[in-house]
Design an enzyme around this catalytic site. Sequence first.
Site, PDB file in Angstrom:
ATOM      1  N   GLY A   1      17.516 -11.229   4.418  1.00 46.89           N
ATOM      2  CA  GLY A   1      16.737 -11.974   3.417  1.00 46.89           C
ATOM      3  C   GLY A   1      15.467 -12.581   3.984  1.00 46.89           C
ATOM      4  O   GLY A   1      14.912 -13.519   3.420  1.00 46.89           O
TER       5      GLY A   1
ATOM      6  N   LEU B   1      12.392  -8.779   6.846  1.00 49.40           N
ATOM      7  CA  LEU B   1      12.278  -8.010   8.094  1.00 49.40           C
ATOM      8  C   LEU B   1      13.059  -6.689   7.997  1.00 49.40           C
ATOM      9  O   LEU B   1      13.382  -6.071   9.002  1.00 49.40           O
ATOM     10  CB  LEU B   1      12.759  -8.856   9.283  1.00 49.40           C
ATOM     11  CG  LEU B   1      11.995 -10.179   9.477  1.00 49.40           C
ATOM     12  CD1 LEU B   1      12.575 -10.997  10.616  1.00 49.40           C
ATOM     13  CD2 LEU B   1      10.503  -9.901   9.744  1.00 49.40           C
ATOM     14  N   SER B   2      13.349  -6.291   6.771  1.00 43.47           N
ATOM     15  CA  SER B   2      13.971  -4.985   6.494  1.00 43.47           C
ATOM     16  C   SER B   2      15.374  -4.815   7.057  1.00 43.47           C
ATOM     17  O   SER B   2      15.704  -3.772   7.634  1.00 43.47           O
ATOM     18  CB  SER B   2      13.090  -3.848   7.016  1.00 43.47           C
ATOM     19  OG  SER B   2      12.031  -3.655   6.169  1.00 43.47           O
TER      20      SER B   2
ATOM     21  N   ASP C   1       9.516   0.749   5.074  1.00 40.70           N
ATOM     22  CA  ASP C   1      10.587   0.211   5.930  1.00 40.70           C
ATOM     23  C   ASP C   1      11.420   1.331   6.550  1.00 40.70           C
ATOM     24  O   ASP C   1      11.774   1.296   7.734  1.00 40.70           O
ATOM     25  CB  ASP C   1      11.509  -0.699   5.104  1.00 40.70           C
ATOM     26  CG  ASP C   1      10.725  -1.665   4.235  1.00 40.70           C
ATOM     27  OD1 ASP C   1       9.591  -1.996   4.606  1.00 40.70           O
ATOM     28  OD2 ASP C   1      11.241  -2.068   3.175  1.00 40.70           O
TER      29      ASP C   1
ATOM     30  N   GLU D   1      18.453   3.490  -1.581  1.00 39.51           N
ATOM     31  CA  GLU D   1      18.160   2.096  -1.918  1.00 39.51           C
ATOM     32  C   GLU D   1      17.715   1.981  -3.374  1.00 39.51           C
ATOM     33  O   GLU D   1      18.118   1.070  -4.086  1.00 39.51           O
ATOM     34  CB  GLU D   1      17.103   1.529  -0.962  1.00 39.51           C
ATOM     35  CG  GLU D   1      17.632   1.449   0.465  1.00 39.51           C
ATOM     36  CD  GLU D   1      16.725   0.691   1.419  1.00 39.51           C
ATOM     37  OE1 GLU D   1      16.030  -0.242   0.973  1.00 39.51           O
ATOM     38  OE2 GLU D   1      16.722   1.030   2.611  1.00 39.51           O
TER      39      GLU D   1
ATOM     40  N   SER E   1      32.059  -4.987   7.513  1.00 37.98           N
ATOM     41  CA  SER E   1      30.990  -5.589   8.318  1.00 37.98           C
ATOM     42  C   SER E   1      31.555  -6.684   9.222  1.00 37.98           C
ATOM     43  O   SER E   1      32.532  -7.343   8.867  1.00 37.98           O
ATOM     44  CB  SER E   1      29.940  -6.182   7.381  1.00 37.98           C
ATOM     45  OG  SER E   1      29.214  -7.189   8.020  1.00 37.98           O
TER      46      SER E   1
ATOM     47  N   TYR F   1       8.381  -7.691  -7.583  1.00 44.48           N
ATOM     48  CA  TYR F   1       7.969  -6.491  -6.856  1.00 44.48           C
ATOM     49  C   TYR F   1       7.728  -5.342  -7.844  1.00 44.48           C
ATOM     50  O   TYR F   1       6.710  -4.652  -7.794  1.00 44.48           O
ATOM     51  CB  TYR F   1       9.040  -6.131  -5.819  1.00 44.48           C
ATOM     52  CG  TYR F   1       8.712  -4.940  -4.946  1.00 44.48           C
ATOM     53  CD1 TYR F   1       7.913  -5.084  -3.813  1.00 44.48           C
ATOM     54  CD2 TYR F   1       9.188  -3.671  -5.254  1.00 44.48           C
ATOM     55  CE1 TYR F   1       7.608  -3.995  -3.004  1.00 44.48           C
ATOM     56  CE2 TYR F   1       8.897  -2.584  -4.462  1.00 44.48           C
ATOM     57  CZ  TYR F   1       8.107  -2.745  -3.332  1.00 44.48           C
ATOM     58  OH  TYR F   1       7.828  -1.656  -2.542  1.00 44.48           O
TER      59      TYR F   1
ATOM     60  N   THR G   1       0.829  -1.211   0.000  1.00 42.95           N
ATOM     61  CA  THR G   1       0.000   0.000   0.000  1.00 42.95           C
ATOM     62  C   THR G   1       0.861   1.257   0.000  1.00 42.95           C
ATOM     63  O   THR G   1       0.392   2.317  -0.397  1.00 42.95           O
ATOM     64  CB  THR G   1      -0.907   0.039   1.239  1.00 42.95           C
ATOM     65  OG1 THR G   1      -0.095  -0.231   2.393  1.00 42.95           O
ATOM     66  CG2 THR G   1      -2.008  -0.991   1.150  1.00 42.95           C
ATOM     67  N   ASP G   2       2.121   1.156   0.463  1.00 44.66           N
ATOM     68  CA  ASP G   2       2.926   2.388   0.597  1.00 44.66           C
ATOM     69  C   ASP G   2       3.138   3.073  -0.751  1.00 44.66           C
ATOM     70  O   ASP G   2       2.959   4.280  -0.879  1.00 44.66           O
ATOM     71  CB  ASP G   2       4.254   2.148   1.350  1.00 44.66           C
ATOM     72  CG  ASP G   2       5.179   1.113   0.722  1.00 44.66           C
ATOM     73  OD1 ASP G   2       4.756   0.409  -0.230  1.00 44.66           O
ATOM     74  OD2 ASP G   2       6.332   0.988   1.191  1.00 44.66           O
TER      75      ASP G   2
HETATM   76  C1  GLA Z   1       8.848  -4.211   0.817  1.00 40.51           C
HETATM   77  C2  GLA Z   1       9.110  -2.768   0.431  1.00 40.51           C
HETATM   78  C3  GLA Z   1       8.121  -1.839   1.125  1.00 40.51           C
HETATM   79  C4  GLA Z   1       6.686  -2.293   0.902  1.00 40.51           C
HETATM   80  C5  GLA Z   1       6.548  -3.788   1.199  1.00 40.51           C
HETATM   81  C6  GLA Z   1       5.178  -4.312   0.869  1.00 40.51           C
HETATM   82  O1  GLA Z   1       9.100  -4.406   2.162  1.00 40.51           O
HETATM   83  O2  GLA Z   1      10.425  -2.402   0.781  1.00 40.51           O
HETATM   84  O3  GLA Z   1       8.307  -0.514   0.700  1.00 40.51           O
HETATM   85  O4  GLA Z   1       6.280  -1.985  -0.388  1.00 40.51           O
HETATM   86  O5  GLA Z   1       7.508  -4.547   0.505  1.00 40.51           O
HETATM   87  O6  GLA Z   1       4.227  -3.773   1.702  1.00 40.51           O
END
Ligand code: GLA
Length: 398
Positions: free
Chosen positions: A134, A137-138, A186, A174, A80, A238, A48-49
């Site tokens: 991976g 979880l961002s 995220d 990014e 790292s 995506y 939705t973002d």
């Molecule tokens: C990934 C993207 C986000 C968002 C989600 C789906 O995490 O980085 O910006 O679009 O997918 O909600």
Amino acid sequence: MTGPTFLRAPEDQAVTQSLEEAFARRYGQGPEGVWSAPGRVNVIGEHTDYNAGLCLPMALQHRTYVAARRRPDGVVRVASQQTEASWEGQVDDVGPGRVPGWPAYVLGVLWALRRRDLPVSGFDLLVDGYVPVGSGLSSSAALSCSTAVALADLVPGGDRLTRQQLAADCVLAENVIAGARTGGLDQAIALRAVAGHVLLLDFRDFAAEPVPWTVTVRGWTLLVVDTRAAHSLVDGQYAARRESCERAASQLGLGALGEIDVDALDGALFRLREDDVLVRRTRHVVTEIDRVRGAAEALRRADVQALGELMTRSHRSLADDFEVSSPELDLVVEAALKSGAAGARMTGGGFGGSAIALVRVDEMQSVAQAVASAFAARGWAAPYVLEATPSGPAARVS
Ligand code: GLA
């Protein structure tokens, strides 16, 4: 029986101390400071973002740490604690397509701040990450956002940037330098989280409203299951979903699908009826935004069952209409619901990664075990699990 592995977040102090020591060993001098940013789970509001919609994420206790020291000579070194791959070059060397691998998420932020005409000098940086990589979880945003708060503190004039501006710079970093399309969810939660709350994010105007995470007062919590099935945002799926949404919006004469009110959905779908894919993508986005509103209200009433039902409906919509689930994610949802979860859904971009389940605190272990057993029955590797407790935003830790 194969049990699930619980991933616990380490204490800030322990990480900071060992990171400072490692920094001094590698670079011959300690850092000026250590900063960190959280990973996230999105409770509801998926895909939705980038449609100018709503989402409701939570910052995890699992964080990525960055130790930093300025250098006067324009040299940048990035390394790292987790991998041998490192990067060394001049500030001027950073640009689109010029930084391979994970250092792009760090160097991209440096590049984005320079575009604001901030006097970014050289840096030594050392990263230590505790957000599973991976897993949806961002971990990427935790890396870019921890770098952003470090640089904002150290670069002259950086303290004038708002959290919203830093989030925008991380998205740019990014998108342009790391080549990963991401919509902003995220980075917004990593930089603007409020401990003990989820954040109601509105991507029409970037408003962020903290909503108390009331499920805990009812004795419930959020279990995260990392399926350990491959997931990558750099692949084409995506981008394909975003493209469909843009096409649907443009056919309807709109800037974004988030402009459609749920009451006007049937009319919009009728106009798109020639293209079944666009119908389903649009239906997901518009109903999902409506579910986010419902979920925020359910949390304000501390209504766990209502929240859980919305989460499960979100999963069905993502699986059937948006087609971003996977057999592993579907199995987590099915097994969690069978063993007492009030609701469950995939979280993040999808195609693998993690799912979440709303469970009673005293049933967290048994639900995790039920999921692990279901995986074992299919011959799949045991998933990793963690408990999501709403944590604070990116910040300086030492
Ligand atoms: C990934 C993207 C986000 C968002 C989600 C789906 O995490 O980085 O910006 O679009 O997918 O909600």
